[in-house]
Design a protein around this motif. Structure first.
Motif: not given
Length: 123
Positions: A10-12, A22-27, A44-48, A101-105
């Motif tokens: 996340y920080y890297e 960074w967004c790929d870390l999220f569910a 998708e909202v976060l990516r935008s 959860v399950d490897g995602k934020i």
């Protein structure tokens, strides 16, 4: 990845300006309560939203100081150093809470003094 590794990434990724990874870390159904941007639901909202980070800041560094991990709950204390688009410095202490959860934020909330970020409204 385990929770500690996810926090490290996340920080890297944030410090590298790699907002796609960074967004790929999220569910997909992530929920975020971001102190400046408000309540954000869905990947998708976060990516935008994150597409604007490169124009909002000339410099953005969020350096972790402490990680606490307890199962799917985690917290990080960090120090943020940034420079706004207009060249104004920003320094802030930050506390982030995560549910992984399950490897995602799945959920994230951040807490910090909003005063240093007032320069963003002047850009």
């Amino acid at each position: 990845m385990d929770a500690r590794q996810i926090l490290q990434k996340y920080y890297e990724y944030a410090n590298a300006g790699d907002w796609d990874r960074w967004c790929d870390l999220f569910a997909e159904d992530q929920v975020m309560d971001e102190q400046l941007a408000g309540h954000i639901e869905g990947l998708e909202v976060l990516r935008s939203m994150m597409k604007g980070m490169g124009t909002m800041y000339r410099v953005f560094r969020n350096e972790p100081v402490h990680f606490l991990v307890d199962g799917e709950k985690a917290a990080a204390v960090s120090h943020l150093t940034a420079v706004s688009a207009s060249g104004e410095p920003i320094e802030a202490e930050v506390m982030n809470f995560f549910r992984i959860v399950d490897g995602k934020i799945a959920y994230m909330a951040n807490y910090h003094d909003t005063v240093p970020f007032q320069v963003l409204s002047q850009d």
